[in-house]
Design an enzyme around this catalytic site. Structure first.
Site, mmCIF file in Angstrom:
data_model
loop_
_atom_site.group_PDB
_atom_site.id
_atom_site.type_symbol
_atom_site.label_atom_id
_atom_site.label_comp_id
_atom_site.label_asym_id
_atom_site.label_seq_id
_atom_site.Cartn_x
_atom_site.Cartn_y
_atom_site.Cartn_z
ATOM 1 N N PRO A 191 -18.405 5.601 -45.032
ATOM 2 C CA PRO A 191 -19.491 5.068 -45.869
ATOM 3 C C PRO A 191 -20.829 5.015 -45.137
ATOM 4 C CG PRO A 191 -17.508 3.760 -46.178
ATOM 5 C CD PRO A 191 -17.200 4.738 -45.079
ATOM 6 N N ILE B 279 -14.047 12.365 -49.426
ATOM 7 C CA ILE B 279 -13.031 13.234 -48.831
ATOM 8 C C ILE B 279 -12.393 14.115 -49.908
ATOM 9 C CG2 ILE B 279 -10.962 13.313 -47.387
ATOM 10 C CD1 ILE B 279 -13.524 12.006 -46.085
ATOM 11 N N GLN C 155 -32.186 29.377 -66.921
ATOM 12 C CA GLN C 155 -33.467 29.758 -67.513
ATOM 13 C C GLN C 155 -33.329 31.039 -68.342
ATOM 14 O OE1 GLN C 155 -35.762 27.545 -67.090
ATOM 15 N NE2 GLN C 155 -37.302 28.556 -68.347
ATOM 16 N N GLU D 137 -20.409 19.244 -45.907
ATOM 17 C CA GLU D 137 -20.222 20.054 -44.687
ATOM 18 C C GLU D 137 -21.542 20.269 -43.942
ATOM 19 O OE1 GLU D 137 -17.138 22.750 -44.457
ATOM 20 O OE2 GLU D 137 -16.175 22.126 -46.311
ATOM 21 N N GLY D 138 -22.383 19.257 -43.985
ATOM 22 C CA GLY D 138 -23.671 19.319 -43.303
ATOM 23 C C GLY D 138 -24.776 19.658 -44.274
HETATM 24 N N1 CAA Z 1 -18.261 23.708 -31.756
HETATM 25 C C1 CAA Z 1 -17.685 23.086 -30.698
HETATM 26 N N2 CAA Z 1 -18.261 22.029 -30.067
HETATM 27 C C2 CAA Z 1 -19.443 21.599 -30.533
HETATM 28 C C3 CAA Z 1 -20.099 22.203 -31.618
HETATM 29 C C4 CAA Z 1 -19.457 23.302 -32.236
HETATM 30 N N3 CAA Z 1 -20.016 23.923 -33.286
HETATM 31 N N4 CAA Z 1 -21.252 21.551 -31.859
HETATM 32 C C5 CAA Z 1 -21.350 20.570 -30.931
HETATM 33 N N5 CAA Z 1 -20.245 20.610 -30.146
HETATM 34 C C6 CAA Z 1 -19.970 19.751 -28.992
HETATM 35 C C7 CAA Z 1 -21.101 19.886 -27.974
HETATM 36 O O1 CAA Z 1 -20.858 20.978 -27.111
HETATM 37 C C8 CAA Z 1 -21.032 18.564 -27.256
HETATM 38 O O2 CAA Z 1 -19.949 18.610 -26.344
HETATM 39 P P1 CAA Z 1 -20.073 17.984 -24.853
HETATM 40 O O3 CAA Z 1 -20.307 16.515 -25.018
HETATM 41 O O4 CAA Z 1 -18.767 18.307 -24.231
HETATM 42 O O5 CAA Z 1 -21.235 18.648 -24.221
HETATM 43 C C9 CAA Z 1 -20.633 17.594 -28.353
HETATM 44 O O6 CAA Z 1 -19.996 18.377 -29.380
HETATM 45 C C10 CAA Z 1 -21.799 16.827 -28.932
HETATM 46 O O7 CAA Z 1 -22.708 17.773 -29.472
HETATM 47 P P2 CAA Z 1 -24.138 17.368 -30.001
HETATM 48 O O8 CAA Z 1 -24.899 16.688 -28.904
HETATM 49 O O9 CAA Z 1 -24.722 18.594 -30.605
HETATM 50 O O10 CAA Z 1 -23.810 16.286 -31.115
HETATM 51 P P3 CAA Z 1 -24.773 15.503 -32.073
HETATM 52 O O11 CAA Z 1 -24.328 14.102 -32.118
HETATM 53 O O12 CAA Z 1 -26.206 15.809 -31.752
HETATM 54 O O13 CAA Z 1 -24.414 16.077 -33.532
HETATM 55 C C11 CAA Z 1 -24.651 17.484 -35.411
HETATM 56 C C12 CAA Z 1 -24.647 17.335 -33.887
HETATM 57 C C13 CAA Z 1 -24.828 18.954 -35.603
HETATM 58 C C14 CAA Z 1 -25.762 16.734 -36.086
HETATM 59 C C15 CAA Z 1 -23.304 16.998 -36.005
HETATM 60 O O14 CAA Z 1 -23.174 15.611 -35.916
HETATM 61 C C16 CAA Z 1 -23.131 17.441 -37.418
HETATM 62 O O15 CAA Z 1 -22.755 18.576 -37.680
HETATM 63 N N6 CAA Z 1 -23.388 16.534 -38.408
HETATM 64 C C17 CAA Z 1 -23.110 16.804 -39.784
HETATM 65 C C18 CAA Z 1 -21.716 16.350 -40.118
HETATM 66 C C19 CAA Z 1 -21.132 17.053 -41.297
HETATM 67 O O16 CAA Z 1 -21.282 18.251 -41.483
HETATM 68 N N7 CAA Z 1 -20.395 16.289 -42.117
HETATM 69 C C20 CAA Z 1 -19.716 16.834 -43.248
HETATM 70 C C21 CAA Z 1 -18.284 16.352 -43.270
HETATM 71 S S1 CAA Z 1 -17.096 17.319 -44.144
HETATM 72 C C22 CAA Z 1 -17.364 17.061 -45.752
HETATM 73 O O17 CAA Z 1 -18.419 17.362 -46.185
HETATM 74 C C23 CAA Z 1 -16.282 16.437 -46.627
HETATM 75 C C24 CAA Z 1 -15.398 17.386 -47.342
HETATM 76 O O18 CAA Z 1 -14.278 17.005 -47.645
HETATM 77 C C25 CAA Z 1 -15.814 18.750 -47.731
#
Ligand code: CAA
Length: 387
Positions: free
Chosen positions: A128, A157, A336, A363-364
């Site tokens: 949430p 979810i 449209q 998914e972001g």
């Molecule tokens: N693959 C592997 N590892 C990754 C990665 C990737 N694509 N991206 C980041 N990482 C790793 C980094 O290497 C880092 O690792 P270390 O600590 O070992 O160096 C770690 O993860 C942290 O990375 P960041 O500093 O980039 O993390 P952040 O806190 O800045 O977050 C973000 C990055 C891109 C904003 C991420 O939080 C994000 O993608 N947020 C959006 C979340 C999202 O998409 N939610 C949707 C959920 S699913 C859904 O929608 C429901 C459904 O049922 C469909």
């Protein structure tokens, strides 16, 4: 990159299109109207091998490469985004990381059931109060004799009410930040796992969406996916696959919007001529075609990089950003072209519009994709400017 598809890819794509037109599309409107999650149709999709399409054959999957998987997802997405969501969640968000991070026991236990459609999976990351900032997990995992206990709640979810397996992300030690997150393979029959349907959605009425309460849910030790501290990486790896799948599905919405618009514009007569003969209508159709082609090319590039085992997070975000925005745009333009007829569900464009809208959110969000792309270009993390 070779733009020519192999004979096998063409065959799989054409088979998927024929299947989607025969079995999925005719049920899409009524399932949407009735807010019906069509388990019989999910079973038919599973029989085609589309759930777990990229899972190796030894675990019950179809063993497809990513490009071919994307071609299949496009066809399912053109017919019905609610069913495409099932494919994306099951195959990309759930199966792909069990393949990559699972033990042999976990793979042999879970993957065959998921690929056959005997069970469904869900991906429980969002909470949430934790959406874009996915590392900020409030759900807690506490170590107990023989395993872990989970407390918290999850939100938005997909498949959450119908899944037998939930990938649940939880924090084991808040002091560790994202390095304290773990991923658990949770049997949803466990006591304390309580999903509830989310009502009132704008679209995706044929998809299942849940909020989930986790009240002291026990998970045995051997059902952690990967290790403590790997949870966030697992979530991001899932999303690298899931965003690709959403993007591919959105190419289907773009193509469907275009196809329906061309058909309708050639039939519909105004001023004594088919509306397709008017330049302003053709301009809308031409723009739809350009966006559809561009989205498809970006998806193909991301798939090609995945198949080559090359880094693709940025290119996947580019494909996801462009294809989802294009889907919303094309669906809107298609309405449209249809005029008043596009405002009711006699034509699929009305559903395309409602269903596409969530794709720039889940998914972001588009903004998160831009952060990922901007960070890759500049080397500066705009989310944590002082870091
Ligand atoms: N693959 C592997 N590892 C990754 C990665 C990737 N694509 N991206 C980041 N990482 C790793 C980094 O290497 C880092 O690792 P270390 O600590 O070992 O160096 C770690 O993860 C942290 O990375 P960041 O500093 O980039 O993390 P952040 O806190 O800045 O977050 C973000 C990055 C891109 C904003 C991420 O939080 C994000 O993608 N947020 C959006 C979340 C999202 O998409 N939610 C949707 C959920 S699913 C859904 O929608 C429901 C459904 O049922 C469909």
């Amino acid at each position: 990159m070779d733009f020519e598809l192999t004979d096998e890819q063409v065959l799989v794509r054409d088979t998927a299109r024929e299947f989607a037109e025969r079995e999925i599309a005719p049920r899409a409107r009524d399932n949407s109207r009735n807010q019906h999650f069509d388990t019989a149709l999910v079973a038919r999709i599973a029989e085609q091998g589309y759930l777990g399409a990229i899972v190796p054959r030894e675990y019950g999957g179809a063993g497809l490469d990513y490009v071919t998987y994307g071609l299949v997802v496009e066809q399912v997405g053109r017919a019905c985004s609610a069913m495409r969501t099932v494919v994306s969640v099951q195959t990309s968000l759930v199966c792909s990381v069990i393949v990559k991070f699972g033990t042999e026991e976990q793979k042999h236990h879970w993957l065959p059931q998921l690929c056959s459609g005997d069970i469904l999976g869900c991906f429980a990351l969002t909470e949430p109060d934790t959406g874009s900032d996915a590392a900020n997990q409030k759900t807690r995992a506490t170590r107990v004799d023989g395993g872990w206990r989970l407390h918290g709640s999850k939100m938005w979810i997909s498949n959450g009410n119908v899944a037998k397996l939930a990938l649940v992300f939880a924090q084991t030690d808040p002091a560790l930040g994202h390095k304290g997150i773990a991923c658990f393979l949770v049997d949803t029959d466990q006591e304390g796992f309580v999903p509830s349907p989310i009502h009132g959605k704008m679209g995706m009425h044929g998809a299942d969406t849940a909020s989930i309460a986790l009240d002291d849910v026990f998970v045995p030790e051997d059902q952690m996916l990967g290790e403590v501290g790997q949870g966030f990486k697992i979530a991001m790896t899932s999303l690298d696959s899931g965003r690709y799948s959403v993007a591919a599905g959105c190419v289907g919405i773009c193509q469907g919007s275009l196809d329906e618009s061309v058909k309708y514009a050639k039939e519909r007569q105004q001023f004594g001529r088919p509306i397709a003969s008017f330049q302003l209508v053709q301009a809308m159709i031409a723009d739809m075609r350009v966006k559809t082609d561009a989205a498809r090319m970006l998806v193909l590039r991301a798939g090609w990089l995945k198949d080559a085992g090359r880094p693709n997070t940025t290119e996947t975000s580019i494909a996801k950003l462009f294809a989802t925005e294009a889907a919303v745009w094309c669906a809107n333009e298609a309405i449209q072209v249809h005029g008043g007829a596009g405002y009711v569900d006699d034509h699929p464009v009305e559903r395309y519009f409602r269903d596409s809208r969530v794709t720039t959110l889940y998914e972001g969000t588009s903004q998160i994709q831009k952060m990922i792309i901007g960070r890759a270009e500049t080397g500066i993390n705009a989310l944590v400017p002082d870091a």
